[in-house]
Scaffold this motif. Structure first.
Motif, PDB file in Angstrom:
ATOM      1  N   LEU A  89       0.851  -1.192   0.000  1.00  0.00           N
ATOM      2  CA  LEU A  89       0.000   0.000   0.000  1.00  0.00           C
ATOM      3  C   LEU A  89       0.888   1.245   0.000  1.00  0.00           C
ATOM      4  N   TYR A  90       0.706   2.082  -1.020  1.00  0.00           N
ATOM      5  CA  TYR A  90       1.444   3.329  -1.119  1.00  0.00           C
ATOM      6  C   TYR A  90       0.439   4.470  -0.948  1.00  0.00           C
ATOM      7  N   VAL A  91       0.557   5.230   0.130  1.00  0.00           N
ATOM      8  CA  VAL A  91      -0.417   6.268   0.474  1.00  0.00           C
ATOM      9  C   VAL A  91       0.237   7.635   0.281  1.00  0.00           C
ATOM     10  N   ARG A  92      -0.396   8.490  -0.555  1.00  0.00           N
ATOM     11  CA  ARG A  92       0.198   9.781  -0.879  1.00  0.00           C
ATOM     12  C   ARG A  92      -0.058  10.839   0.194  1.00  0.00           C
ATOM     13  N   GLN A  93      -1.201  10.794   0.825  1.00  0.00           N
ATOM     14  CA  GLN A  93      -1.534  11.820   1.810  1.00  0.00           C
ATOM     15  C   GLN A  93      -1.288  11.279   3.218  1.00  0.00           C
ATOM     16  N   PRO A  94      -0.524  11.987   4.047  1.00  0.00           N
ATOM     17  CA  PRO A  94      -0.263  11.509   5.410  1.00  0.00           C
ATOM     18  C   PRO A  94      -1.559  11.270   6.176  1.00  0.00           C
ATOM     19  N   THR A  95      -1.575  10.181   6.896  1.00  0.00           N
ATOM     20  CA  THR A  95      -2.784   9.841   7.650  1.00  0.00           C
ATOM     21  C   THR A  95      -2.827  10.607   8.961  1.00  0.00           C
ATOM     22  N   ALA A  96      -4.021  11.077   9.316  1.00  0.00           N
ATOM     23  CA  ALA A  96      -4.186  11.852  10.548  1.00  0.00           C
ATOM     24  C   ALA A  96      -4.471  10.958  11.737  1.00  0.00           C
ATOM     25  N   GLU A  97      -4.921   9.727  11.471  1.00  0.00           N
ATOM     26  CA  GLU A  97      -5.234   8.797  12.558  1.00  0.00           C
ATOM     27  C   GLU A  97      -4.699   7.416  12.219  1.00  0.00           C
ATOM     28  N   SER A  98      -4.625   6.564  13.201  1.00  0.00           N
ATOM     29  CA  SER A  98      -4.035   5.238  13.010  1.00  0.00           C
ATOM     30  C   SER A  98      -4.883   4.384  12.063  1.00  0.00           C
ATOM     31  N   TYR A 117       3.367 -10.894   3.625  1.00  0.00           N
ATOM     32  CA  TYR A 117       4.278  -9.785   3.356  1.00  0.00           C
ATOM     33  C   TYR A 117       3.474  -8.497   3.222  1.00  0.00           C
ATOM     34  N   LEU A 118       3.789  -7.511   4.041  1.00  0.00           N
ATOM     35  CA  LEU A 118       3.091  -6.230   4.028  1.00  0.00           C
ATOM     36  C   LEU A 118       4.097  -5.108   3.846  1.00  0.00           C
ATOM     37  N   THR A 119       3.874  -4.293   2.808  1.00  0.00           N
ATOM     38  CA  THR A 119       4.659  -3.081   2.589  1.00  0.00           C
ATOM     39  C   THR A 119       3.726  -1.889   2.730  1.00  0.00           C
ATOM     40  N   PHE A 120       4.142  -0.901   3.524  1.00  0.00           N
ATOM     41  CA  PHE A 120       3.307   0.286   3.748  1.00  0.00           C
ATOM     42  C   PHE A 120       4.185   1.528   3.633  1.00  0.00           C
ATOM     43  N   ARG A 121       3.806   2.413   2.683  1.00  0.00           N
ATOM     44  CA  ARG A 121       4.538   3.663   2.499  1.00  0.00           C
ATOM     45  C   ARG A 121       3.582   4.828   2.693  1.00  0.00           C
ATOM     46  N   CYS A 122       3.945   5.740   3.576  1.00  0.00           N
ATOM     47  CA  CYS A 122       3.133   6.923   3.831  1.00  0.00           C
ATOM     48  C   CYS A 122       4.028   7.963   4.505  1.00  0.00           C
ATOM     49  N   GLY A 123       3.755   9.222   4.269  1.00  0.00           N
ATOM     50  CA  GLY A 123       4.580  10.271   4.866  1.00  0.00           C
ATOM     51  C   GLY A 123       4.626  10.185   6.371  1.00  0.00           C
ATOM     52  N   ARG A 176       5.002 -12.477   7.958  1.00  0.00           N
ATOM     53  CA  ARG A 176       6.425 -12.791   8.152  1.00  0.00           C
ATOM     54  C   ARG A 176       7.303 -11.547   8.008  1.00  0.00           C
ATOM     55  N   ARG A 177       6.966 -10.705   7.001  1.00  0.00           N
ATOM     56  CA  ARG A 177       7.846  -9.586   6.685  1.00  0.00           C
ATOM     57  C   ARG A 177       7.038  -8.291   6.645  1.00  0.00           C
ATOM     58  N   LEU A 178       7.524  -7.284   7.342  1.00  0.00           N
ATOM     59  CA  LEU A 178       6.876  -5.975   7.386  1.00  0.00           C
ATOM     60  C   LEU A 178       7.884  -4.932   6.894  1.00  0.00           C
ATOM     61  N   ARG A 179       7.531  -4.250   5.803  1.00  0.00           N
ATOM     62  CA  ARG A 179       8.411  -3.231   5.221  1.00  0.00           C
ATOM     63  C   ARG A 179       7.713  -1.878   5.322  1.00  0.00           C
ATOM     64  N   LEU A 180       8.384  -0.900   5.951  1.00  0.00           N
ATOM     65  CA  LEU A 180       7.785   0.398   6.232  1.00  0.00           C
ATOM     66  C   LEU A 180       8.627   1.523   5.647  1.00  0.00           C
ATOM     67  N   GLU A 181       7.957   2.522   5.058  1.00  0.00           N
ATOM     68  CA  GLU A 181       8.635   3.691   4.498  1.00  0.00           C
ATOM     69  C   GLU A 181       7.859   4.933   4.904  1.00  0.00           C
ATOM     70  N   PHE A 182       8.533   5.909   5.560  1.00  0.00           N
ATOM     71  CA  PHE A 182       7.863   7.124   6.018  1.00  0.00           C
ATOM     72  C   PHE A 182       8.897   8.232   6.183  1.00  0.00           C
ATOM     73  N   ASN A 183       8.419   9.432   6.477  1.00  0.00           N
ATOM     74  CA  ASN A 183       9.293  10.587   6.667  1.00  0.00           C
ATOM     75  C   ASN A 183       9.411  10.957   8.142  1.00  0.00           C
ATOM     76  N   ALA A 184      10.572  11.429   8.531  1.00  0.00           N
ATOM     77  CA  ALA A 184      10.744  12.060   9.836  1.00  0.00           C
ATOM     78  C   ALA A 184      10.343  13.534   9.696  1.00  0.00           C
ATOM     79  N   HIS A 185       9.623  14.065  10.680  1.00  0.00           N
ATOM     80  CA  HIS A 185       9.145  15.443  10.649  1.00  0.00           C
ATOM     81  C   HIS A 185       9.776  16.239  11.798  1.00  0.00           C
TER      82      HIS A 185
END
Length: 941
Positions: free
Chosen positions: A812-821, A834-840, A855-864
């Motif tokens: 899942l590639y999410v373009r808009q940062p989520t405001a809630e969990s 296998y779960l990949t999650f990308r969000c700001g 088994r595998r969790l891949r996460l991509e996000f930004n530090a603010h």
């Protein structure tokens, strides 16, 4: 008349009888009466000869006289079919003179058949067939073997011990503890070394930044091993074919530098390759590990001496005086055979399943046979699989017991080969043929199931039966060979079966049998040139070393039906000399800029063409005459695509590189089952629309080489319309090309009703985006793989797809940062691995029992800047089967190093709550987009 198949035991007899039948009944062939009678009589004679051949083919280990007669009849059948393919076609039988010549040849063939029949009677070969015991069960389709050949018995303790030695120790471990550790698993063939190595690789592989599992062979081939390692270390990006060995070493060493890596070299037979491979491992191994399996003590010692010479002491003091299998000096793990109890468990599970019911007599037979297997798991699995097909056949049990106990004083390796031979003779004609075909490939070669079944079909080994197409039947045969333990799956650390291989002992048996039957001929530069048959039917050439640049000689090209070539292009014989070629499989390199394949249009029997090279390929201007062609796969740059390729009536699989414009009217390829890659950027809107005419399509891979917004909009609309018509589609991928820049097109109103049987659905960034997660995805109950970009993901949106019962991979590639969990509920994704999650912004929450198989969790996000990181991964401790967490942290505008460090620190603290020792890696990235790029909103009226 039933479809007749070619086989290793019967030669071309099956397909020959089918072609003679066609000549007699086809309205296209208006034969003179004398010629028609001659062909009819020849067919009758051959049917009798074929029945003799079938009976003798069931013999175990026929004597020299029987073998010679069978080889002569097989060769005769090949010669006859070759003559038909060369001469007796509809456009060559019009003249009276030609008919007279053909009748003369038919009489000659009848005389040869008569002589073969007379020899059969004279030598009383019928008596061999009538007095023999038939191991095969005679079923046309494979039977179901209980259990799996990969099931594990008696390996737990060894696995635990080995993992203790190999698991990386991260932290303050001292200089020696952080260096490279090399371990060899030593044991006889079939004892389970490869299985143990695979299990260890699966268990701890995720804890390393780089990893590779490669298969060695008796013949030194460092180039192949290095290329395989690089393709895995670089995430399946194969290096250029023609790189010298030293460049491959330098390439691999660069990618391993400053990385923690785990490399398994399975089945090492010699030290020549090791002397080269060990030079790729950088100094200061950062807790890296190398695991080697071998049958040979000298090889194990040499590999571990490499480490000892580096003055690395790595045996924990508490283990030096214990009963562990390790020798602390050289790091060798001696693998022992299974215990009697474990052997019995493995055997009975294979033969009878989970609820065994058998007589006292069978119990006695079983115990004696199990004892004879000497605790070798491979021998136990293979012989048990023979019984599993006929568990109630008491004659079979008695025969195999008698056969095994008649061979005394055999080494464990020779006993294993004897059992493999019994398994071979228990196979049907088709399974024997499919298994022997694997001898064309080098020992240790890993192959894809899809490639092999295409080649079997092209060779004519398998035809459609019982409502299944030939491809589906081929897959059944392949699965049966795996189930019987004759083909081994390579299961990686993520539980994925990527490739398959053949155990060295099995390979040796089938290579020998294949040579005996003149089924395949293999010439390798590093081996002594074999005694070639007068007529080679299937040829494999391997010339990867410049010292041995010479084209092979001593055989005629004309009868060759299958050519597999690996090596320098200078050693490749002229393809145009193989007039009867059906299968062409080339992987080559050299100094040429271009390789001319334009002449293949005259090879009228071609069914399968696969070319892999760095050289530009020139295809024919016209290919219309290749009316039997089923597969065309070119893994190389090509100059142009033949304009009449759309007129090939039997083409099933077309694979070309990106950026290729296909000819107009591509939709005329209605027989096509797989198409890769169709470039949205270069093809016209009309061509995209014509995809909807390919109603037989099962797999479609779309690329986008350039982001031309106007054409892309129109083509995406046309694509959506076409996809809606493809009711058989199972796999759909839309991926950017190498040169494609970032452009997101809103597909929310474009794609609305994809085929319901989709199993794989990938719309990869940066091409398509959905404003939100579409409702209709939840209706795709067959979906196994989903990769999608959404503009916004709300708190409960994930529930739209959480009930998909087959979904194993989700990106899942999410373009808009989520405001809630984003909450994953307790019943969410029952089989997801296998779960990949990308969000700001990262805010995920897992309830108890959510994603139980992850088994595998891949996460991509930004530090603010200044963010207080809370609830980033709430409830991660509920993911009980999680093995690996891989994180990439970008930098939002205004953030600095301290913000990244704060995010890292919280992640480490959160993940430390997990009950398992997870593989955890963090990489830095520049930034992940959080702002909207221009989106072209498309509406369909």
């Amino acid at each position: 008349m039933e479809a007749q198949m070619m086989s290793s035991s019967l030669g071309a007899m099956g397909s020959l009888l089918g072609k003679l039948h066609t000549q007699l009944i086809s309205p296209e062939h208006q034969l003179p009466k004398s010629l028609k009678n001659g062909i009819a009589h020849l067919k009758q004679d051959l049917e009798e000869l074929n029945s003799f051949l079938v009976d003798l083919s069931r013999l175990e280990g026929p004597n020299a006289m029987v073998k010679r007669w069978m080889n002569e009849v097989r060769e005769l059948s090949y010669d006859m079919e070759d003559y038909i393919d060369n001469t007796m076609s509809s456009n060559m039988m019009a003249s009276r003179q030609m008919n007279k010549e053909i009748l003369s040849v038919v009489k000659k063939f009848r005389n040869l058949v008569k002589q073969a029949r007379e020899r059969h009677e004279r030598y009383e070969l019928w008596s061999w067939a009538s007095n023999s015991f038939c191991l095969a069960d005679g079923q046309d389709l494979p039977s179901t073997v209980k259990g799996k050949a990969t099931e594990l018995v008696g390996i737990g303790e060894s696995k635990g011990e080995l993992i203790k030695w190999l698991k990386p120790f991260i932290g303050n471990i001292g200089e020696a503890g952080g260096r490279l550790k090399v371990v060899s698993i030593l044991g006889p063939a079939g004892v389970g070394k490869s299985t143990l190595a695979q299990e260890v690789y699966r268990e701890i592989g995720g804890q390393f930044e780089r990893r590779a599992f490669v298969r060695a062979s008796r013949v030194p081939d460092a180039r192949r091993l290095l290329r395989s390692m690089i393709s895995q270390v670089q995430r399946h990006q194969r290096p250029p074919c023609g790189l010298p060995v030293q460049e491959l070493v330098d390439n691999l060493r660069t990618h391993l530098q400053q990385k923690r890596y785990f490399v398994v070299i399975d089945g090492l037979w010699e030290t020549t390759s090791w002397d080269i491979i060990k030079s790729v491992f950088p100094e200061g191994g950062r807790c890296s590990r190398v695991l080697i399996t071998t049958d040979i003590l000298e090889v194990a010692l040499e590999c571990c001496d490499y480490q000892s010479n580096a003055s690395v002491t790595w045996a924990p003091e508490c283990m030096l005086d214990s009963d562990y299998h390790f020798d602390a000096q050289v790091g060798i793990f001696k693998m022992e055979p299974l215990s009697t109890d474990d052997s019995m468990e493995l055997f009975f599970n294979r033969v009878f399943g989970s609820n065994p019911k058998f007589s006292e007599q069978l119990t006695k037979h079983s115990e004696e046979i199990i004892k004879k297997c000497s605790g070798l798991p491979l021998a136990t699995i293979i012989i048990a699989s023979v019984f599993a097909c006929q568990p109630d056949n008491s004659e079979l049990w008695s025969h195999i017991k008698e056969r095994l106990f008649s061979r005394n004083n055999l080494s464990s390796e020779d006993l294993l080969k004897e059992i493999i031979g019994l398994s071979y003779y228990s196979l049907s004609q088709q399974l024997k043929t499919c298994l022997l075909y694997l001898s064309l490939y080098p020992e240790g070669y890993t192959f894809l199931k899809t490639d092999l079944v295409k080649q079997w079909t092209a060779e004519g080994f398998i035809s459609a039966v019982e409502g299944k197409c030939a491809n589906e039947v081929s897959e059944c045969y392949f699965d049966e060979l795996v189930s019987r333990g004759l083909v081994q799956p390579n299961i990686n650390f993520a539980d994925e079966v990527m490739f398959y291989t053949v155990h060295s002992s099995i390979f040796e048996v089938i290579r020998r049998k294949s040579i005996e039957d003149n089924f395949t001929t293999v010439i390798d530069y590093s081996e002594t040139a074999p005694m070639l048959s007068a007529k080679v039917r299937r040829l494999s050439l391997s010339f990867s070393n410049a010292k041995y640049v010479a084209k092979p000689e001593g055989f005629t090209l004309l009868p060759v039906r299958s050519l597999t070539f690996y090596g320098l292009v200078e050693c490749l014989p002229s393809i145009m000399g193989f007039k009867l070629l059906r299968v062409l499989n080339l992987e080559f390199w050299g100094d040429r800029k271009e390789f001319d394949l334009s002449g293949i249009y005259i090879l009228f029997q071609l069914r399968y063409v696969r070319v892999t090279t760095d050289v530009i390929i020139k295809l024919p201007v016209k290919m219309r005459e290749l009316k039997y062609l089923e597969t065309l796969e070119i893994y190389a740059n090509i100059l142009t695509v033949p304009s009449d390729i759309v007129n090939l009536p039997k083409l099933l699989h077309l694979h070309l590189q990106e950026d290729i414009k296909l000819p107009d009217y591509v939709g005329h390829l209605r027989s096509l089952r797989t198409l890769q890659s169709f470039d949205l950027s270069s093809n016209s809107e009309e061509n995209v629309q014509s995809l909807g005419e390919m109603t037989n399509l099962h797999g479609l891979h779309i690329s986008c080489s350039t982001a031309l917004s106007g054409r892309l909009e129109r083509n995406l609309i046309a694509l959506a319309s076409s996809i809606g018509k493809l009711g058989n589609l199972k796999s759909l991928t839309l991926a950017p090309g190498v040169s494609c820049t970032s452009i997101y097109t809103d597909c929310s109103n474009i794609v609305s009703s994809p085929p319901i049987f989709l199993e794989k659905f990938e719309l990869l960034p940066p091409i398509c985006i959905f404003s939100k997660l579409p409702e209709w995805i939840g209706q795709l109950q067959k979906l196994c793989i989903l990769k999608i970009v959404v503009r916004e993901l709300r708190r409960d949106d994930i529930n739209k797809i959480a009930g998909l019962q087959e979904l194993t991979v989700l990106s899942l590639y999410v373009r808009q940062p989520t405001a809630e969990s984003i909450i994953f509920n307790s019943t969410a994704f029952p089989v997801l691995k296998y779960l990949t999650f990308r969000c700001g912004v990262l805010r995920l929450a897992f309830q108890a029992e959510a994603i139980p198989n992850l088994r595998r969790l891949r996460l991509e996000f930004n530090a603010h800047r200044g963010e207080q990181y809370v609830n980033m991964l709430a409830g991660i401790e509920h993911l009980l089967n999680l093995q690996e967490v891989a994180v990439r942290i970008g930098e939002a505008p205004g953030a600095d190093e301290s913000d990244k460090m704060a995010a890292e620190s919280l992640l480490k603290d959160t993940i430390s709550k997990h009950s398992r020792h997870l593989s955890f890696s963090i990489q830095r990235a520049d930034s992940f987009d959080e702002e909207y790029v221009p989106i072209f909103s498309l509406k369909i009226l």
